[in-house]
Design a protein around this motif. Structure first.
Motif, mmCIF file in Angstrom:
data_model
loop_
_atom_site.group_PDB
_atom_site.id
_atom_site.type_symbol
_atom_site.label_atom_id
_atom_site.label_comp_id
_atom_site.label_asym_id
_atom_site.label_seq_id
_atom_site.Cartn_x
_atom_site.Cartn_y
_atom_site.Cartn_z
ATOM 1 N N GLN A 23 0.824 -1.210 0.000
ATOM 2 C CA GLN A 23 0.000 0.000 0.000
ATOM 3 C C GLN A 23 0.856 1.258 0.000
ATOM 4 O OE1 GLN A 23 -2.963 -0.524 3.090
ATOM 5 N NE2 GLN A 23 -4.270 -1.707 1.708
ATOM 6 N N HIS A 48 0.542 4.130 -2.777
ATOM 7 C CA HIS A 48 0.348 5.547 -2.448
ATOM 8 C C HIS A 48 1.393 6.432 -3.127
ATOM 9 C CE1 HIS A 48 -3.049 5.373 0.250
ATOM 10 N NE2 HIS A 48 -2.478 4.405 0.955
ATOM 11 N N ASP A 49 2.621 5.934 -3.275
ATOM 12 C CA ASP A 49 3.639 6.789 -3.901
ATOM 13 C C ASP A 49 3.646 6.666 -5.433
ATOM 14 O OD1 ASP A 49 5.385 4.684 -4.748
ATOM 15 O OD2 ASP A 49 6.687 4.902 -3.001
#
Length: 93
Positions: free
Chosen positions: A32, A36-37
């Motif tokens: 995750q 997210h990045d």
């Protein structure tokens, strides 16, 4: 650089349940964070299997290799990587 990655997970049946749950929790957090990045762009479950197809967007083969080796489940995976290139018939860039 875009890569299509298939990951097949094969956790040994004799691995203690507590250890399996810990590995899975660390795997989820790690994956995750990469989502997210933006480096792990998407992940799709393969129906009926403990496997997924994922799209990674990274700067190099070496970066992808490093990210995959960092997966807590790495030791229990068979991984197949396919580099992707833009298709000339695609309407989106």
């Amino acid at each position: 650089m875009l890569f299509l990655v298939r990951m097949d997970v094969r956790i040994p049946h004799d691995l203690p349940a507590v250890q399996v749950q810990d590995i899975k929790a660390r795997e989820k957090a790690y994956s995750q964070a990469l989502q997210h990045d933006g480096r792990w762009q998407s992940i799709w479950r393969v129906v009926g299997e403990y496997a997924n197809y994922s799209i990674f967007n990274v700067s190099s083969n070496d970066e992808l290799h490093q990210l995959l080796q960092g997966l807590p489940l790495f030791d229990y995976m068979d991984i197949h990587v396919t580099p992707l290139a833009c298709h000339p018939s695609a309407i989106a860039s």
